[in-house]
Design a protein around this motif. Structure first.
Motif, mmCIF file in Angstrom:
data_model
loop_
_atom_site.group_PDB
_atom_site.id
_atom_site.type_symbol
_atom_site.label_atom_id
_atom_site.label_comp_id
_atom_site.label_asym_id
_atom_site.label_seq_id
_atom_site.Cartn_x
_atom_site.Cartn_y
_atom_site.Cartn_z
ATOM 1 N N PHE A 1 0.819 -1.215 0.000
ATOM 2 C CA PHE A 1 0.000 0.000 0.000
ATOM 3 C C PHE A 1 0.851 1.263 0.000
ATOM 4 C CE2 PHE A 1 -4.461 -1.316 1.706
ATOM 5 C CZ PHE A 1 -4.569 -2.244 0.696
ATOM 6 N N HIS A 2 2.147 1.130 0.297
ATOM 7 C CA HIS A 2 3.032 2.298 0.354
ATOM 8 C C HIS A 2 4.114 2.208 -0.717
ATOM 9 C CE1 HIS A 2 1.964 4.049 4.487
ATOM 10 N NE2 HIS A 2 1.091 3.083 4.246
ATOM 11 N N LEU A 3 3.837 1.507 -1.783
ATOM 12 C CA LEU A 3 4.792 1.342 -2.880
ATOM 13 C C LEU A 3 4.068 1.603 -4.194
ATOM 14 C CD1 LEU A 3 7.560 0.421 -3.999
ATOM 15 C CD2 LEU A 3 6.734 -1.928 -3.867
ATOM 16 N N LEU A 4 4.272 2.816 -4.732
ATOM 17 C CA LEU A 4 3.710 3.189 -6.028
ATOM 18 C C LEU A 4 2.220 2.853 -6.147
ATOM 19 C CD1 LEU A 4 6.616 1.974 -8.356
ATOM 20 C CD2 LEU A 4 6.508 4.010 -6.937
ATOM 21 N N PRO A 5 1.362 3.482 -5.336
ATOM 22 C CA PRO A 5 -0.069 3.148 -5.360
ATOM 23 C C PRO A 5 -0.659 3.232 -6.767
ATOM 24 C CG PRO A 5 0.408 4.610 -3.538
ATOM 25 C CD PRO A 5 1.664 4.556 -4.359
ATOM 26 N N GLY A 6 -1.462 2.229 -7.102
ATOM 27 C CA GLY A 6 -2.122 2.187 -8.393
ATOM 28 C C GLY A 6 -1.278 1.622 -9.510
ATOM 29 N N ALA A 7 -0.013 1.313 -9.238
ATOM 30 C CA ALA A 7 0.871 0.789 -10.282
ATOM 31 C C ALA A 7 0.549 -0.673 -10.574
ATOM 32 C CB ALA A 7 2.328 0.924 -9.861
ATOM 33 N N ARG A 8 0.943 -1.098 -11.771
ATOM 34 C CA ARG A 8 0.814 -2.503 -12.132
ATOM 35 C C ARG A 8 2.143 -3.217 -11.903
ATOM 36 N NH1 ARG A 8 -1.862 -2.305 -18.052
ATOM 37 N NH2 ARG A 8 -0.342 -0.616 -18.274
ATOM 38 N N ALA A 9 2.040 -4.471 -11.455
ATOM 39 C CA ALA A 9 3.226 -5.292 -11.222
ATOM 40 C C ALA A 9 3.160 -6.534 -12.100
ATOM 41 C CB ALA A 9 3.309 -5.697 -9.762
ATOM 42 N N LEU A 10 4.238 -6.799 -12.816
ATOM 43 C CA LEU A 10 4.336 -8.074 -13.508
ATOM 44 C C LEU A 10 4.731 -9.117 -12.468
ATOM 45 C CD1 LEU A 10 4.334 -9.257 -16.548
ATOM 46 C CD2 LEU A 10 6.743 -9.645 -16.004
ATOM 47 N N SER A 11 3.837 -10.057 -12.205
ATOM 48 C CA SER A 11 4.040 -11.069 -11.171
ATOM 49 C C SER A 11 4.443 -12.389 -11.809
ATOM 50 C CB SER A 11 2.754 -11.265 -10.373
ATOM 51 O OG SER A 11 2.331 -10.040 -9.783
ATOM 52 N N PHE A 12 5.481 -13.005 -11.270
ATOM 53 C CA PHE A 12 5.891 -14.323 -11.749
ATOM 54 C C PHE A 12 6.237 -15.192 -10.550
ATOM 55 C CE2 PHE A 12 9.872 -12.033 -11.296
ATOM 56 C CZ PHE A 12 10.740 -12.979 -10.769
ATOM 57 N N GLY A 13 6.122 -16.479 -10.734
ATOM 58 C CA GLY A 13 6.475 -17.405 -9.662
ATOM 59 C C GLY A 13 7.155 -18.629 -10.211
ATOM 60 N N MET A 14 7.689 -19.425 -9.300
ATOM 61 C CA MET A 14 8.252 -20.709 -9.677
ATOM 62 C C MET A 14 7.494 -21.776 -8.878
ATOM 63 S SD MET A 14 12.289 -19.729 -10.189
ATOM 64 C CE MET A 14 12.709 -20.783 -11.572
ATOM 65 N N LEU A 15 8.127 -22.879 -8.548
ATOM 66 C CA LEU A 15 7.455 -23.962 -7.842
ATOM 67 C C LEU A 15 8.253 -24.338 -6.599
ATOM 68 C CD1 LEU A 15 6.461 -26.251 -10.867
ATOM 69 C CD2 LEU A 15 5.117 -24.457 -9.778
ATOM 70 N N GLY A 16 7.532 -24.663 -5.525
ATOM 71 C CA GLY A 16 8.171 -25.122 -4.304
ATOM 72 C C GLY A 16 8.114 -24.105 -3.181
ATOM 73 N N CYS A 17 8.378 -24.609 -1.969
ATOM 74 C CA CYS A 17 8.369 -23.750 -0.778
ATOM 75 C C CYS A 17 9.194 -24.426 0.310
ATOM 76 C CB CYS A 17 6.930 -23.537 -0.292
ATOM 77 S SG CYS A 17 6.779 -22.272 1.018
ATOM 78 N N ASP A 18 9.684 -23.615 1.253
ATOM 79 C CA ASP A 18 10.415 -24.175 2.384
ATOM 80 C C ASP A 18 9.510 -24.375 3.598
ATOM 81 O OD1 ASP A 18 10.172 -21.368 2.736
ATOM 82 O OD2 ASP A 18 11.799 -21.380 4.198
ATOM 83 N N MET A 19 8.209 -24.056 3.446
ATOM 84 C CA MET A 19 7.247 -24.294 4.507
ATOM 85 C C MET A 19 6.081 -25.103 3.944
ATOM 86 S SD MET A 19 7.464 -20.602 6.532
ATOM 87 C CE MET A 19 6.299 -21.096 7.802
ATOM 88 N N LYS A 20 5.143 -25.471 4.814
ATOM 89 C CA LYS A 20 4.043 -26.366 4.411
ATOM 90 C C LYS A 20 2.753 -25.956 5.129
ATOM 91 C CE LYS A 20 5.902 -29.626 7.801
ATOM 92 N NZ LYS A 20 6.359 -31.005 8.062
ATOM 93 N N CYS A 21 2.333 -24.730 4.900
ATOM 94 C CA CYS A 21 1.151 -24.200 5.579
ATOM 95 C C CYS A 21 -0.102 -24.925 5.098
ATOM 96 C CB CYS A 21 1.021 -22.704 5.322
ATOM 97 S SG CYS A 21 2.472 -21.769 5.859
ATOM 98 N N SER A 22 -0.894 -25.403 6.034
ATOM 99 C CA SER A 22 -2.073 -26.193 5.673
ATOM 100 C C SER A 22 -3.175 -25.355 5.049
ATOM 101 C CB SER A 22 -2.621 -26.910 6.917
ATOM 102 O OG SER A 22 -2.957 -25.978 7.927
ATOM 103 N N TYR A 23 -3.058 -24.016 5.161
ATOM 104 C CA TYR A 23 -4.089 -23.135 4.600
ATOM 105 C C TYR A 23 -3.574 -22.347 3.398
ATOM 106 C CZ TYR A 23 -1.522 -19.968 7.692
ATOM 107 O OH TYR A 23 -0.524 -19.272 8.334
#
Length: 356
Positions: free
Chosen positions: A77-99
């Protein structure tokens, strides 16, 4: 899971930036706070990083998904309000949250129901996409970006050359070494502070103290940090725990934005009910009493009153009005101050020009 692992192993590079040799002959991976100590061929807790010779085979050259999102969705909310972000991800995690709400990417190597595919790409292609869609921000998200830190670093370094800001959406289960490695290419870092109970963190597969240290180090390094707590009924929604979180953040800096967001039953946690509005409002009041200047309620647009908006901590003027992820009005001056009383408002407010 064998075919998925084989496919991902082919999309790796040998890197040494986050590998530390030990006297025992093992290599310590310092990408996340598990600090896995690896013999030849051994994999880390994340399952996507493994030792090869005197380096680590780490994910590189693919994405599990790409989208253009409002930066408020991260949420920042305090980083360039209203701007668009190109979002990308990969696969995997170091945690295992059940939710986990991104389990189809984060748990791809642990859960046969996760069917997300790896799509080959390059830093050049991702940065070109950010330019094409006029995104001044590029974000590593969807899975845990710390375990793919070398890939994010390479993408962000190229993005920086083109005036595009790199950001992380992370569980914050970091190490000082990883933050040092990323500091030059990271503008913003969203941390999930999931609980203030060490035993609950262990159940999720992480360490509370590591996340607390990450928040402190980010603030000290000048990397813009916002913190999110998903408020889960019966898990972390007591007054005592919410107050402990808010008081810790205020002790680091009262200027850290704290987002309290609503849980809905998902993945393997389907018993608790969705978080009611009243709980988020209670959490916001607790945050304000703890001395935090910026507390936000999320995931329930239009139902939490002024807690979606940014207000001046000095004169209470509404500076940024929002409805969910949409910015309705932004009155913060180009200098990053309140237009009414000229109080500096902490954040990153200037849009970075994106070359055509």
């Amino acid at each position: 899971m064998g075919s998925m692992r084989y496919a991902l192993d082919a999309l790796t590079q040998v890197r040494r930036e986050l590998a530390r040799p030990l006297a025992s002959g093992k290599l310590e991976c310092v990408a996340c706070a598990h600090r896995c100590k690896l013999a030849e061929g051994a994999r880390g807790v994340c399952l996507v990083r493994f030792r090869e010779g005197d380096g680590l085979r780490v994910p590189w050259g693919y994405t599990g998904g790409v989208a253009v999102d409002p930066i408020e969705k991260k949420p920042f909310f305090h980083l360039l309000p209203g701007a668009r972000a190109l979002s990308f991800g990969m696969l995997g995690c170091d945690m295992k949250c059940s939710y986990c709400q991104n389990w189809f990417t984060s748990q791809a190597l642990r859960d046969d129901e996760a069917t997300t595919e790896a799509i080959p790409t390059s830093p050049e292609a991702l940065v070109a996409a950010a330019q094409r869609y006029r995104c001044p921000i590029i974000t590593s998200t969807y899975n845990e970006p710390l375990i793919t830190a070398e890939w994010a670093h390479d993408v962000f370094a190229l993005a920086k050359e083109h005036g595009i800001a790199g950001t992380f959406v992370s569980n914050g289960h970091a190490t000082p070494e990883a933050l040092d490695y990323l500091a030059d290419v990271l503008v913003g870092y969203k941390v999930d502070l999931k609980s203030f109970n060490a035993e609950n963190y262990r159940k999720l597969g992480g360490k509370l103290e590591a996340v607390k240290e990450t928040i402190q180090l980010l603030w000290e390094k000048g990397i813009w940090c916002e913190v999110v707590t998903l408020v889960v009924p019966t898990f972390n929604d007591s007054d005592q725990e919410l107050a402990a979180i808010a008081e810790f953040l205020a002790s680091v800096s009262p200027d850290i934005p704290w987002h309290v967001t609503a849980f809905h039953p998902d993945y393997k946690m389907t018993d608790p009910p969705a978080t009611p509005v009243a709980t988020l409002l209670r959490a916001c009041e607790i945050g304000r009493r703890a001395g935090l200047h910026f507390v936000y309620a999320g995931n329930l647009p239009g139902r939490v009153g002024e807690w979606e908006n940014t207000r001046c901590p000095a004169c209470n003027t509404t500076l940024v009005a929002r409805w969910g992820f949409e910015v309705l009005e932004n009155r913060i001056t180009p200098e990053g101050t309140c237009p009414s009383c000229h109080t500096p408002i902490p954040g990153r407010w200037q849009l970075v020009p994106v070359p055509a």
